[in-house]
Enzyme design. Structure first.
Site, PDB file in Angstrom:
ATOM      1  N   GLU A   4       0.787  -1.312  -0.120  1.00 42.07           N
ATOM      2  CA  GLU A   4       0.024   0.153  -0.066  1.00 42.07           C
ATOM      3  C   GLU A   4       0.914   1.190  -0.132  1.00 42.07           C
ATOM      4  OE1 GLU A   4      -2.883  -2.984   2.243  1.00 42.07           O
ATOM      5  OE2 GLU A   4      -1.893  -1.321   3.581  1.00 42.07           O
ATOM      6  N   ASP A  24      -4.397  -5.771  10.498  1.00 43.93           N
ATOM      7  CA  ASP A  24      -5.384  -5.241  11.457  1.00 43.93           C
ATOM      8  C   ASP A  24      -4.981  -5.534  12.934  1.00 43.93           C
ATOM      9  OD1 ASP A  24      -6.744  -4.630   9.198  1.00 43.93           O
ATOM     10  OD2 ASP A  24      -7.422  -6.828   9.054  1.00 43.93           O
TER      11      ASP A  24
END
Length: 506
Positions: free
Chosen positions: A338, A491
């Site tokens: 990302e 996460d």
């Protein structure tokens, strides 16, 4: 999606290697972290329970010999505080987790050359994209455009003997991880179907408006380090994710989420799922992003917001998120794929780099992170709220903060690295026989500015450097040799880092 804050914590690090006894003295400065001031949100975990005992071991550091450089016993002690309220939005789904190679074989797909596809339109595209990312050992997520074909693949996957169903979606995953703490109250706003509702922890509050008749399924195709499929061999364990997710892609629950905040009164908001809009038309993406920006702007400014990014392929959407959403959030979390796509989308530093070659270069990563905060973060001349980035890759993590806004970074980045090791190996504590080091032993802090050269020291597991009002905290990760599950690690890392972070009142 989350938020928390305790009033004080103590971190004690003790070496367990007899030949490295002197390191105990070096770790003693971490023995008592100063109590955080009363702050608006996060930084606390498992408040009313006894101290946890977590072991972190660093082994096999030098090429010429294997010896124990650091073995740390970490005790985190928390003092009781009031209940904290966390809000998570927007994406939630059911993850169908199974072996990628076995599913493709069950679908009758033969090995072949890998090829990247921004959108999957067929089984052939699926096969090529999976092979492409498996060859690199890189995580990726794609939208599958053909609904009928996807549902057939999903049915095959869910009926496969070794397939497992889990809570999925960044928002739901972070909320589910934290929900085991009875002192936290968590609001989850996302499309929740009957199966997902069954899997969710009872401590997760789901507004009635978030319930829907059908679940959204995401297929998680995992592979192990060294696993082969035809001529493709994975350099490390990872996963490839794909879905035909309409509800999350349209951000259907965003308005429900924002309207719930007045009653729920959260201490921290975590947002995710913006990447799911890639499955929408360009016109729909533009409209929903503007509506998302308006909704986020309605969140009271005294509630900190963390944005969790995920794999994307549309550079225009990424650029728009950078310019329109980043200034509205206080913190973001992202991985190496990302980060590289982000700088490519905005022609930032090192944008000409096509892909990472092995472990991402720390100096390159540092340059991009610094650029994000300088170009899109808070400065004396810019009213942006962005002051924190938590970067995580397999081998190491870096927590980057604008000076004066965050504290307790050492504990925060260490907590994220510890979570990576324990969750991947499915152990309560670090098992030294199941982990190894992949972080560089030496690195430079920049590839564009006059850099500092840093050599990792086992007595100093968290390294700090500073650059023009921005602080960097780096720590190596104890990588699981044979991970039980790779999905959701990012996460978990971001969640742990947030919980141990202190935000200063402004």
């Amino acid at each position: 999606m989350l938020g928390i804050y305790p009033f004080s914590a103590m971190l004690v690090l003790n070496k367990t290697c007899e030949e490295e006894n002197t390191s105990a003295e070096n770790f003693r400065k971490f023995e008592s972290l100063p109590p955080p001031r009363l702050f608006f949100f996060f930084f606390s975990l498992l408040i009313r329970r006894a101290a946890q005992h977590l072991t972190a071991v660093i082994t096999a550091w030098e090429a010429t010999s294997l010896y124990c450089l650091a073995s740390a016993l970490i005790h985190m002690r928390f003092f009781p505080v009031c209940v904290f309220f966390l809000s998570f939005s927007v994406n939630a789904c059911v993850d169908v987790v199974l072996s990628g190679v076995k599913l493709l074989e069950a679908l009758g797909l033969d090995p072949g050359d890998g090829k990247n596809h921004a959108v999957l339109n067929s089984r052939q595209d699926l096969k090529e994209a999976f092979a492409y990312f498996m060859q690199k050992g890189a995580a990726a997520e794609r939208f599958f455009s053909d609904a009928e074909s996807f549902h057939h693949i999903a049915q095959t996957a869910s009926e496969y003997p070794d397939a497992q169903l889990y809570v999925g979606g960044n928002a739901a995953l972070i909320g589910q991880k934290l929900a085991t703490n009875p002192d936290l109250k968590i609001l989850l706003c996302g499309p929740v179907g009957p199966k997902l509702h069954e899997l969710l922890d009872d401590n997760l509050v789901v507004p009635p408006e978030s319930m829907q008749e059908r679940d959204e399924f995401h297929l998680i195709l995992e592979y192990q380090a060294g696993e082969e499929w035809g001529q493709v061999k994975a350099p490390n364990a990872n996963r490839f994710i794909f879905s035909h997710d309409v509800s999350n892609g349209a951000l259907n629950m965003l308005e429900v989420f924002v309207s719930s905040l007045d009653e729920f009164q959260p201490d921290l908001v975590v947002l995710s799922g913006l990447h799911m809009m890639e499955g929408q038309s360009k016109e729909m993406r533009q409209r929903r992003l503007l509506e998302a920006v308006a909704s986020i702007s309605d969140i009271p400014t005294d509630i900190p917001i963390h944005l969790e990014l995920a794999s994307m392929t549309d550079q225009d959407l990424m650029s728009n998120i950078m310019h329109q959403v980043f200034p509205l959030v206080n913190s973001i979390g992202l991985n190496e794929q990302e980060l590289l796509f982000l700088t490519q989308s905005a022609s930032g530093p090192h944008a000409s780099l096509a892909s990472w070659n092995g472990v991402p270069d720390v100096g390159v990563v540092s340059d991009i992170l610094f650029w994000i905060l300088k170009e899109h973060g808070r400065t004396t001349d810019r009213a942006s709220d962005l002051t924190r980035i938590h970067f995580h890759t397999l081998a190491y993590h870096i927590l980057v903060t604008v000076d004066g806004y965050w504290g307790n970074q050492i504990a925060a980045v260490a907590a994220g690295a510890r979570a990576a090791g324990t969750q991947a190996c499915a152990t309560e504590t670090i098992d030294t026989s199941k982990v190894f080091l992949k972080a560089p032993l030496e690195f430079v802090t920049s590839q564009t500015e006059a850099p500092s050269k840093i050599s990792l020291n086992p007595d100093e597991p968290v390294v700090h450097w500073h650059r023009e009002g921005v602080s960097f905290h780096f720590t190596p990760v104890l990588v699981c040799k044979d991970p039980v599950r790779t999905v959701g690690l990012g996460d978990a890392i971001s969640a742990e880092g947030l919980l141990y972070s202190e935000v200063y009142p402004q």
